[in-house]
Write a protein that holds these residues in place. Structure first.
Motif, PDB file in Angstrom:
ATOM      1  N   PHE A 155       0.825  -1.208   0.000  1.00  0.00           N
ATOM      2  CA  PHE A 155       0.000   0.000   0.000  1.00  0.00           C
ATOM      3  C   PHE A 155       0.861   1.261   0.000  1.00  0.00           C
ATOM      4  N   PHE A 156       1.852   1.309   0.896  1.00  0.00           N
ATOM      5  CA  PHE A 156       2.668   2.509   0.971  1.00  0.00           C
ATOM      6  C   PHE A 156       3.598   2.666  -0.234  1.00  0.00           C
ATOM      7  N   THR A 157       3.956   1.566  -0.862  1.00  0.00           N
ATOM      8  CA  THR A 157       4.721   1.656  -2.107  1.00  0.00           C
ATOM      9  C   THR A 157       3.902   2.365  -3.170  1.00  0.00           C
ATOM     10  N   VAL A 158       2.659   1.943  -3.326  1.00  0.00           N
ATOM     11  CA  VAL A 158       1.779   2.575  -4.309  1.00  0.00           C
ATOM     12  C   VAL A 158       1.463   4.009  -3.891  1.00  0.00           C
ATOM     13  N   PHE A 159       1.139   4.210  -2.631  1.00  0.00           N
ATOM     14  CA  PHE A 159       0.769   5.546  -2.151  1.00  0.00           C
ATOM     15  C   PHE A 159       1.879   6.563  -2.392  1.00  0.00           C
ATOM     16  N   PHE A 160       3.095   6.237  -1.952  1.00  0.00           N
ATOM     17  CA  PHE A 160       4.183   7.196  -2.117  1.00  0.00           C
ATOM     18  C   PHE A 160       4.657   7.295  -3.561  1.00  0.00           C
ATOM     19  N   GLY A 161       4.486   6.227  -4.339  1.00  0.00           N
ATOM     20  CA  GLY A 161       4.788   6.311  -5.765  1.00  0.00           C
ATOM     21  C   GLY A 161       3.870   7.297  -6.459  1.00  0.00           C
ATOM     22  N   VAL A 162       2.574   7.208  -6.159  1.00  0.00           N
ATOM     23  CA  VAL A 162       1.599   8.143  -6.731  1.00  0.00           C
ATOM     24  C   VAL A 162       1.842   9.546  -6.191  1.00  0.00           C
ATOM     25  N   PHE A 163       2.137   9.654  -4.921  1.00  0.00           N
ATOM     26  CA  PHE A 163       2.383  10.961  -4.306  1.00  0.00           C
ATOM     27  C   PHE A 163       3.543  11.691  -4.988  1.00  0.00           C
ATOM     28  N   THR A 164       4.667  11.001  -5.153  1.00  0.00           N
ATOM     29  CA  THR A 164       5.803  11.665  -5.794  1.00  0.00           C
ATOM     30  C   THR A 164       5.538  11.900  -7.277  1.00  0.00           C
ATOM     31  N   TYR A 165       4.756  11.036  -7.909  1.00  0.00           N
ATOM     32  CA  TYR A 165       4.400  11.249  -9.310  1.00  0.00           C
ATOM     33  C   TYR A 165       3.591  12.536  -9.468  1.00  0.00           C
ATOM     34  N   LEU A 166       2.633  12.733  -8.571  1.00  0.00           N
ATOM     35  CA  LEU A 166       1.777  13.915  -8.670  1.00  0.00           C
ATOM     36  C   LEU A 166       2.501  15.215  -8.367  1.00  0.00           C
ATOM     37  N   PHE A 167       3.502  15.163  -7.502  1.00  0.00           N
ATOM     38  CA  PHE A 167       4.165  16.394  -7.087  1.00  0.00           C
ATOM     39  C   PHE A 167       5.538  16.612  -7.713  1.00  0.00           C
ATOM     40  N   SER A 168       5.893  15.797  -8.677  1.00  0.00           N
ATOM     41  CA  SER A 168       7.154  16.034  -9.386  1.00  0.00           C
ATOM     42  C   SER A 168       6.850  16.646 -10.746  1.00  0.00           C
ATOM     43  N   SER A 169       7.857  17.238 -11.325  1.00  0.00           N
ATOM     44  CA  SER A 169       7.646  17.883 -12.624  1.00  0.00           C
ATOM     45  C   SER A 169       7.686  16.837 -13.744  1.00  0.00           C
ATOM     46  N   PRO A 170       6.992  17.109 -14.845  1.00  0.00           N
ATOM     47  CA  PRO A 170       6.923  16.143 -15.943  1.00  0.00           C
ATOM     48  C   PRO A 170       8.260  15.870 -16.636  1.00  0.00           C
ATOM     49  N   ASP A 171       9.226  16.735 -16.461  1.00  0.00           N
ATOM     50  CA  ASP A 171      10.515  16.526 -17.133  1.00  0.00           C
ATOM     51  C   ASP A 171      11.448  15.586 -16.356  1.00  0.00           C
ATOM     52  N   GLN A 172      10.990  15.053 -15.231  1.00  0.00           N
ATOM     53  CA  GLN A 172      11.791  14.117 -14.437  1.00  0.00           C
ATOM     54  C   GLN A 172      11.747  12.718 -15.053  1.00  0.00           C
TER      55      GLN A 172
END
Length: 89
Positions: free
Chosen positions: A36-53
């Motif tokens: 759960f936390f793998t998916v949660f933090f994966g989505v979290f960092t995906y949403l708050f990182s820039s698209p050029d990463q």
């Protein structure tokens, strides 16, 4: 009483899928929490990182939790394996 699963197999399962190593050693709740936390933090960092990463950078939170779960599963499996070996002798 049966012998616990080989720690190297648990290690391989933990590398392939987050939480699966824990499920294999009989700790499904802990495995589910890691998954759960793998998916949660994966989505979290995906949403708050820039698209050029890069892909790794955009999912770094989830990858970090996954990386923490691998040695945890192995260590628990190794301990159970060693304790079962001592009980047999």
């Amino acid at each position: 009483m049966h012998r616990p699963i080989n720690p190297y197999l648990v290690l391989a399962l933990a590398i392939v899928l987050p939480g699966m190593g824990h499920v294999a050693i009989g700790a499904p709740r802990r495995g589910l929490v890691f998954a759960f936390f793998t998916v949660f933090f994966g989505v979290f960092t995906y949403l708050f990182s820039s698209p050029d990463q890069s892909f790794i950078a955009r999912h770094a939170g989830g990858i970090f939790i996954w990386a923490l779960s691998i040695p945890d599963a192995y260590r628990r499996a190794r301990l159970a394996y060693e304790l079962a070996g001592r009980r047999e002798s």
